[in-house]
Enzyme design. Structure first.
Site, mmCIF file in Angstrom:
data_model
loop_
_atom_site.group_PDB
_atom_site.id
_atom_site.type_symbol
_atom_site.label_atom_id
_atom_site.label_comp_id
_atom_site.label_asym_id
_atom_site.label_seq_id
_atom_site.Cartn_x
_atom_site.Cartn_y
_atom_site.Cartn_z
ATOM 1 C CB ALA A 8 22.940 36.412 47.666
ATOM 2 C CG ASP A 32 23.496 32.747 45.381
ATOM 3 O OD1 ASP A 32 24.660 33.238 45.453
ATOM 4 O OD2 ASP A 32 23.627 31.156 44.976
ATOM 5 N NE ARG A 88 38.037 43.461 36.093
ATOM 6 C CZ ARG A 88 39.134 43.556 36.484
ATOM 7 N NH1 ARG A 88 39.950 43.868 35.951
ATOM 8 N NH2 ARG A 88 39.496 44.320 37.586
ATOM 9 C CG ASP A 148 37.458 49.882 36.669
ATOM 10 O OD1 ASP A 148 37.737 49.647 37.967
ATOM 11 O OD2 ASP A 148 37.343 50.022 35.628
ATOM 12 N NE ARG A 151 39.799 48.288 43.009
ATOM 13 C CZ ARG A 151 39.033 47.111 42.709
ATOM 14 N NH1 ARG A 151 39.254 47.190 40.921
ATOM 15 N NH2 ARG A 151 38.464 45.635 43.486
ATOM 16 C CG HIS A 175 35.306 46.177 35.276
ATOM 17 N ND1 HIS A 175 36.272 47.407 35.574
ATOM 18 C CD2 HIS A 175 35.412 45.304 35.877
ATOM 19 C CE1 HIS A 175 36.408 47.133 37.074
ATOM 20 N NE2 HIS A 175 34.960 45.511 36.720
HETATM 21 N N1 LIG Z 1 32.377 44.590 37.398
HETATM 22 C C1 LIG Z 1 33.017 44.742 39.009
HETATM 23 O O1 LIG Z 1 33.375 45.682 38.951
HETATM 24 C C2 LIG Z 1 32.795 43.636 39.557
HETATM 25 C C3 LIG Z 1 33.309 43.661 40.804
HETATM 26 C C4 LIG Z 1 33.721 42.698 41.484
HETATM 27 C C5 LIG Z 1 33.351 41.493 41.474
HETATM 28 N N2 LIG Z 1 32.963 41.241 39.743
HETATM 29 C C6 LIG Z 1 31.906 40.144 38.928
HETATM 30 O O2 LIG Z 1 30.957 39.700 40.167
HETATM 31 C C7 LIG Z 1 30.686 38.221 40.292
HETATM 32 C C8 LIG Z 1 30.475 38.041 41.525
HETATM 33 O O3 LIG Z 1 31.530 38.343 42.241
HETATM 34 P P1 LIG Z 1 31.894 37.752 43.286
HETATM 35 O O4 LIG Z 1 32.486 38.267 44.612
HETATM 36 O O5 LIG Z 1 30.235 38.215 44.226
HETATM 37 O O6 LIG Z 1 31.373 36.071 43.782
HETATM 38 P P2 LIG Z 1 30.703 34.559 44.249
HETATM 39 O O7 LIG Z 1 31.174 33.107 44.162
HETATM 40 O O8 LIG Z 1 30.978 35.507 45.849
HETATM 41 O O9 LIG Z 1 29.048 35.115 44.478
HETATM 42 C C9 LIG Z 1 28.461 34.591 42.766
HETATM 43 C C10 LIG Z 1 27.334 33.857 43.517
HETATM 44 O O10 LIG Z 1 26.818 34.122 42.503
HETATM 45 C C11 LIG Z 1 25.296 32.741 42.727
HETATM 46 N N3 LIG Z 1 25.028 31.873 42.003
HETATM 47 C C12 LIG Z 1 26.325 31.456 40.593
HETATM 48 N N4 LIG Z 1 25.390 30.855 39.353
HETATM 49 C C13 LIG Z 1 24.154 31.792 39.499
HETATM 50 C C14 LIG Z 1 22.768 31.724 38.999
HETATM 51 N N5 LIG Z 1 22.746 30.542 37.668
HETATM 52 N N6 LIG Z 1 21.943 31.958 39.123
HETATM 53 C C15 LIG Z 1 21.708 32.967 40.610
HETATM 54 N N7 LIG Z 1 23.097 32.844 41.364
HETATM 55 C C16 LIG Z 1 23.895 31.962 41.005
HETATM 56 C C17 LIG Z 1 26.291 31.784 43.536
HETATM 57 O O11 LIG Z 1 25.768 30.553 43.924
HETATM 58 C C18 LIG Z 1 27.107 33.090 44.267
HETATM 59 O O12 LIG Z 1 25.821 33.216 45.579
HETATM 60 C C19 LIG Z 1 31.831 37.545 39.308
HETATM 61 O O13 LIG Z 1 32.137 37.450 38.351
HETATM 62 C C20 LIG Z 1 33.052 38.871 39.888
HETATM 63 O O14 LIG Z 1 33.838 38.142 39.152
HETATM 64 C C21 LIG Z 1 32.644 42.281 39.415
#
Ligand SMILES: NC(=O)c1ccc[n+]([C@@H]2O[C@H](COP(=O)([O-])OP(=O)(O)OC[C@H]3O[C@@H](n4cnc5c(N)ncnc54)[C@H](O)[C@@H]3O)[C@@H](O)[C@H]2O)c1
Length: 308
Positions: A8, A32, A88, A148, A151, A175
């Site tokens: 979340a 979460d 990443r 992507d 963007r 990615h």
């Molecule tokens: N694929 C894409 O295009 C893309 C784009 C942006 C971000 N991301 C990735 O998405 C992920 C999340 O990014 P974000 O900015 O939302 O990070 P964030 O830190 O804001 O949110 C991550 C959440 O995951 C929760 N979490 C951690 N371990 C957990 C578990 N075992 N069970 C449930 N919840 C858990 C944390 O408490 C946190 O609230 C990152 O790995 C980021 O690199 C991917």
């Protein structure tokens, strides 16, 4: 239509918000691990319902997978995001364990769900979900190319001095900053190739800016971006939920397509009620083919760090 979003945080909450605003799902469950966090985000989002005019119910739970039971679509955004200067790929150590546990919990309670993987390094996390769950390949989708490509269109519109609605283009490949393959030869402005309007040097700059799109935002924000990632995920969820048969570049398990095997990497697919309903083979230039092969090598290198 029930959708679960695990994590979340920034991306998960943004994704839940866009799904709700588009008003096609009856229920979104945000989960979460942080006590009370998903509950708080869900309550805040629900208090936008009367303002934004949606009827989707958003509930938040702390690590209680029974509340996610019988979800049609599950999105995995749990894990750490990158900080300025990080790649990443550097996230794999922590995120692989999280994604493996989360996907297993999701499948236990929603055995028929379609899984969308967002956590980075996304192509490798998508491959991990394949290897660890054994689900059919149409039900495991990695989200990266949709973001992507958005963007890429933003950068193309900027270079053309055109509205984004005039522009079409797609990014395939891994990615990652070096793995993305922006398909400049296919990009168009109202069906006219963008190469008619932009010099080769300008197009190369557009491609370069697209590839570091995430890193540019991470430097500005101090963490990775969330609005466009959330919107991109909601587009994939909607295409599946509404059986739209839309084409997006997504990370999917390849079995010979694009000359690649046993790898998850971004290629154009058709998304409908069954998840990935078709992989679309499009002709690539020699340079794009070579770029796709080197991109795959990069993904395989990261896959090699996985422990099953
Ligand atoms: N694929 C894409 O295009 C893309 C784009 C942006 C971000 N991301 C990735 O998405 C992920 C999340 O990014 P974000 O900015 O939302 O990070 P964030 O830190 O804001 O949110 C991550 C959440 O995951 C929760 N979490 C951690 N371990 C957990 C578990 N075992 N069970 C449930 N919840 C858990 C944390 O408490 C946190 O609230 C990152 O790995 C980021 O690199 C991917």
């Amino acid at each position: 239509m029930k959708v679960t979003v695990v994590g979340a945080g920034a991306v998960g909450a943004s994704c839940a918000e866009y799904i709700a605003i588009k008003d096609f799902a009856s229920e979104v469950v945000l989960l979460d691990i942080k006590e009370g966090y998903a509950e708080g985000k869900a309550m805040d989002l629900m208090q936008t319902a009367s303002l934004n005019g949606f009827d989707t119910t958003i509930t938040g739970v702390t690590n209680d997978y029974s509340q996610t039971a019988n979800s049609d679509i599950c999105v995995i955004t749990s894990g750490i995001p990158r900080k300025p200067g990080m790649t990443r790929e550097e996230l794999i150590g922590i995120n692989a364990g999280i994604v493996k546990t989360v996907s297993s919990n999701l499948i236990e309670h929603s055995p028929n769900a379609i899984i969308i993987v967002v956590s980075n390094p996304m192509d490798t996390m998508t491959y991990l979900v394949h290897k660890s769950t054994g689900l059919p390949k149409n039900r495991i989708i990695g989200m990266g190319g949709a973001l992507d490509s958005a963007r890429f269109k933003y950068r193309l519109a900027e270079a053309l001095g055109a509205p984004i609605s005039d522009v079409d283009g797609m990014v395939i490949g891994g990615h990652s900053d070096t793995g993305m393959v922006p398909l400049t030869s296919h990009a168009t402005r109202n069906s006219v190739r963008v190469s008619e309007f932009l010099s080769e040097e300008r197009l190369e700059q557009v491609a370069a800016d697209t590839k570091v799109g995430g890193a540019t935002l991470t430097k500005l924000l101090g963490t990775s971006a969330w609005y466009a990632p959330g919107a991109a995920v909601s587009g994939l969820v909607q295409a599946i939920a509404c059986d739209q048969k839309k084409m997006f570049p997504c990370s999917t398990l390849l079995e010979g397509e694009y000359g690649l095997e046993d790898i998850c990497i971004g290629v154009p697919v058709i998304l409908g009620k069954n998840g990935i309903e078709k992989i679309v083979d499009i002709p690539l230039s020699d340079a794009e083919k070579a770029h796709m092969q080197s991109s795959a090598e990069g993904v395989r290198k990261t896959n090699g760090l996985l422990e099953f």
